[in-house]
Write a protein that holds these residues in place. Structure first.
Motif, PDB file in Angstrom:
ATOM      1  N   TRP A  82       0.875  -1.092  -0.082  1.00 46.65           N
ATOM      2  CA  TRP A  82       0.032   0.085  -0.061  1.00 46.65           C
ATOM      3  C   TRP A  82       0.880   1.119  -0.016  1.00 46.65           C
ATOM      4  O   TRP A  82       1.851   1.128   0.763  1.00 46.65           O
ATOM      5  CB  TRP A  82      -0.926  -0.003   1.319  1.00 46.65           C
ATOM      6  CG  TRP A  82      -2.204  -0.757   1.211  1.00 46.65           C
ATOM      7  CD1 TRP A  82      -2.100  -2.286   1.033  1.00 46.65           C
ATOM      8  CD2 TRP A  82      -3.549  -0.628   1.034  1.00 46.65           C
ATOM      9  NE1 TRP A  82      -3.451  -2.784   0.933  1.00 46.65           N
ATOM     10  CE2 TRP A  82      -4.187  -1.605   0.763  1.00 46.65           C
ATOM     11  CE3 TRP A  82      -4.132   0.621   1.346  1.00 46.65           C
ATOM     12  CZ2 TRP A  82      -5.673  -1.615   0.926  1.00 46.65           C
ATOM     13  CZ3 TRP A  82      -5.428   0.779   1.177  1.00 46.65           C
ATOM     14  CH2 TRP A  82      -6.482  -0.516   0.953  1.00 46.65           C
ATOM     15  N   GLU A 103      -2.749   5.655  -0.602  1.00 42.31           N
ATOM     16  CA  GLU A 103      -3.878   4.794  -0.331  1.00 42.31           C
ATOM     17  C   GLU A 103      -4.222   4.717   1.234  1.00 42.31           C
ATOM     18  O   GLU A 103      -5.338   4.888   1.369  1.00 42.31           O
ATOM     19  CB  GLU A 103      -3.334   3.505  -0.945  1.00 42.31           C
ATOM     20  CG  GLU A 103      -3.511   3.358  -2.502  1.00 42.31           C
ATOM     21  CD  GLU A 103      -3.045   2.013  -2.770  1.00 42.31           C
ATOM     22  OE1 GLU A 103      -3.688   1.113  -3.589  1.00 42.31           O
ATOM     23  OE2 GLU A 103      -1.820   1.527  -2.471  1.00 42.31           O
ATOM     24  N   MET A 105      -7.696   5.800   2.891  1.00 35.14           N
ATOM     25  CA  MET A 105      -8.584   4.615   3.689  1.00 35.14           C
ATOM     26  C   MET A 105      -8.740   5.191   4.913  1.00 35.14           C
ATOM     27  O   MET A 105     -10.004   5.286   5.286  1.00 35.14           O
ATOM     28  CB  MET A 105      -7.685   3.318   3.594  1.00 35.14           C
ATOM     29  CG  MET A 105      -8.415   2.455   4.719  1.00 35.14           C
ATOM     30  SD  MET A 105      -8.987   1.282   3.816  1.00 35.14           S
ATOM     31  CE  MET A 105      -8.667   0.058   5.080  1.00 35.14           C
ATOM     32  N   TRP A 118     -17.197  -3.899   3.242  1.00 32.38           N
ATOM     33  CA  TRP A 118     -15.726  -3.946   3.010  1.00 32.38           C
ATOM     34  C   TRP A 118     -15.789  -3.936   1.401  1.00 32.38           C
ATOM     35  O   TRP A 118     -14.856  -3.568   0.947  1.00 32.38           O
ATOM     36  CB  TRP A 118     -14.841  -5.149   3.531  1.00 32.38           C
ATOM     37  CG  TRP A 118     -14.344  -4.872   4.933  1.00 32.38           C
ATOM     38  CD1 TRP A 118     -14.895  -5.667   6.172  1.00 32.38           C
ATOM     39  CD2 TRP A 118     -13.809  -3.854   5.358  1.00 32.38           C
ATOM     40  NE1 TRP A 118     -14.211  -4.918   7.201  1.00 32.38           N
ATOM     41  CE2 TRP A 118     -13.630  -3.908   6.958  1.00 32.38           C
ATOM     42  CE3 TRP A 118     -12.903  -2.920   4.746  1.00 32.38           C
ATOM     43  CZ2 TRP A 118     -12.647  -2.860   7.469  1.00 32.38           C
ATOM     44  CZ3 TRP A 118     -12.132  -1.614   5.512  1.00 32.38           C
ATOM     45  CH2 TRP A 118     -11.995  -1.868   6.915  1.00 32.38           C
ATOM     46  N   PRO A 128     -14.235   0.143  -0.896  1.00 34.83           N
ATOM     47  CA  PRO A 128     -13.175   0.660  -1.721  1.00 34.83           C
ATOM     48  C   PRO A 128     -13.477   1.544  -2.925  1.00 34.83           C
ATOM     49  O   PRO A 128     -12.842   2.631  -3.264  1.00 34.83           O
ATOM     50  CB  PRO A 128     -12.328  -0.557  -2.280  1.00 34.83           C
ATOM     51  CG  PRO A 128     -13.450  -1.861  -1.772  1.00 34.83           C
ATOM     52  CD  PRO A 128     -14.271  -1.249  -0.827  1.00 34.83           C
ATOM     53  N   LEU A 130     -10.638   3.799  -3.801  1.00 35.96           N
ATOM     54  CA  LEU A 130      -9.408   2.845  -3.948  1.00 35.96           C
ATOM     55  C   LEU A 130      -9.583   1.742  -5.005  1.00 35.96           C
ATOM     56  O   LEU A 130     -10.705   0.976  -4.894  1.00 35.96           O
ATOM     57  CB  LEU A 130      -9.158   2.202  -2.424  1.00 35.96           C
ATOM     58  CG  LEU A 130      -8.652   3.083  -1.376  1.00 35.96           C
ATOM     59  CD1 LEU A 130      -9.201   2.597   0.013  1.00 35.96           C
ATOM     60  CD2 LEU A 130      -7.304   3.332  -1.484  1.00 35.96           C
ATOM     61  N   ARG A 190      -8.793  -1.205  -4.833  1.00 34.45           N
ATOM     62  CA  ARG A 190      -8.386  -2.399  -4.189  1.00 34.45           C
ATOM     63  C   ARG A 190      -9.775  -3.420  -3.985  1.00 34.45           C
ATOM     64  O   ARG A 190     -11.099  -2.971  -4.006  1.00 34.45           O
ATOM     65  CB  ARG A 190      -8.025  -2.096  -2.766  1.00 34.45           C
ATOM     66  CG  ARG A 190      -6.653  -1.517  -2.766  1.00 34.45           C
ATOM     67  CD  ARG A 190      -5.586  -2.418  -2.751  1.00 34.45           C
ATOM     68  NE  ARG A 190      -4.134  -1.728  -2.959  1.00 34.45           N
ATOM     69  CZ  ARG A 190      -3.055  -2.211  -2.737  1.00 34.45           C
ATOM     70  NH1 ARG A 190      -2.912  -3.688  -2.852  1.00 34.45           N
ATOM     71  NH2 ARG A 190      -1.778  -1.393  -2.917  1.00 34.45           N
ATOM     72  N   GLY A 245     -12.214  -5.616  -1.309  1.00 31.49           N
ATOM     73  CA  GLY A 245     -12.602  -5.369  -0.261  1.00 31.49           C
ATOM     74  C   GLY A 245     -11.600  -6.148   0.708  1.00 31.49           C
ATOM     75  O   GLY A 245     -11.353  -5.616   1.911  1.00 31.49           O
ATOM     76  N   CYS A 294      -8.584  -4.180   1.697  1.00 26.88           N
ATOM     77  CA  CYS A 294      -8.842  -3.119   2.540  1.00 26.88           C
ATOM     78  C   CYS A 294      -9.048  -3.636   3.833  1.00 26.88           C
ATOM     79  O   CYS A 294      -8.465  -2.985   4.892  1.00 26.88           O
ATOM     80  CB  CYS A 294     -10.051  -2.316   2.079  1.00 26.88           C
ATOM     81  SG  CYS A 294     -10.071  -1.606   0.365  1.00 26.88           S
TER      82      CYS A 294
END
Length: 234
Positions: A11, A15, A19, A31, A35, A40, A42, A44, A47
């Motif tokens: 990360w 980022e 977050m 989740w 994102p 993001l 990414r 879930g 994250c």
DNA sequence: AAGGATGTCAACCGCCCAAGT
DNA sequence: CACTTGGGCGGTTGACATCCT
């Protein structure tokens, strides 16, 4: 449909910041969807892992203390490789950290002679999950918002004027399941409606519910509002 | 000094489970 | 009942750091 490249690997500070900013503002609600709203690229899962193991404000960083080391050894002797169970005994430490610590510092340096596990890998004398979802909900009320495509079939947003508290002279919004009764504890106070549209529905009884059909169009707006508002009452 | 060996640990993967449908 | 979904778990990987010869 637009192709979204899912980022993997380490990360970046940017980022992390995205977050943190997002969770601080809107909390954790889902989740898998988060994102997207946080901007993001990414999964879930990624994250969640990053948050749980690193970004969460209560994670303890730095080397394990002697006391923590002793606890890991003792608990490993009792529980074996149930890292998350061991981590529960070490405030601020995560299962991943405990596992890494064990493999890199204990297993090799102490050897198996001092830290025999009572059970073989995978054997789980105690159920891995002891908490049920209902129990968790009691610990901390969480607003559940369903925004799947079948949204209108599953659940709805409801606005109930009666639910307005004296705190704000405004309408209230709750989320609900089809089988769930009106729950004042889950009532969220909002200042306004999105995009100036009128979503006020009057109800004479608690089980009268209205679906907001245009929800999907304003999903992000609502979720943000809901999360903001939710934070006021938790 | 160099570059191979070894150590560390963040993050991934597959699997699992509870709850919902 | 079977299927789906979200999230939790432990094993493992691989990038990077440090050590060693």
């Amino acid at each position: 449909m637009e192709e979204i490249i899912i980022k993997k690997g380490a990360w970046s500070p940017e980022e992390d910041q995205k977050m943190k900013d997002y969770v601080m503002r809107y909390g954790i609600w889902n989740w898998n969807l988060m994102p997207k709203f946080a901007g993001l690229s990414r999964t879930g899962k990624s994250c969640r892992l990053r948050w749980m193991n690193y970004l969460r404000p209560d994670v303890k960083k730095g080397p394990f203390t002697l006391e923590e080391r002793e606890i890991v050894i003792k608990m490993y002797q009792q529980l074996g490789n149930r890292w998350s169970a061991i981590a529960e005994r070490l405030p601020g430490r995560t299962d991943n950290e405990v596992k890494n610590f064990f493999h890199t510092h204990l297993k090799k340096h102490l050897g198996q002679k001092n830290i025999d596990a009572p059970v073989k890998s995978r054997a789980r004398p105690i159920p891995r999950r002891t908490k049920k979802k209902a129990d968790k909900a009691q610990e901390k009320p969480i607003l559940f918002v369903d925004i799947s495509e079948t949204w209108s079939n599953k659940s709805s947003l409801m606005i109930s004027p009666e639910a307005g508290s004296s705190i704000l002279s405004s309408s209230s919004i709750i989320t609900f399941d089809q089988n769930e009764n009106f729950d004042m504890e889950k009532t969220v106070i909002l200042d306004s409606n999105p995009a100036g549209t009128t979503h006020h529905h009057h109800h004479s009884s608690s089980d009268t519910l209205s679906t907001i059909d245009s929800f999907v169009d304003t999903t992000s707006f609502w979720l943000h509002l809901l999360n903001d508002a939710h934070r006021l009452i938790v």
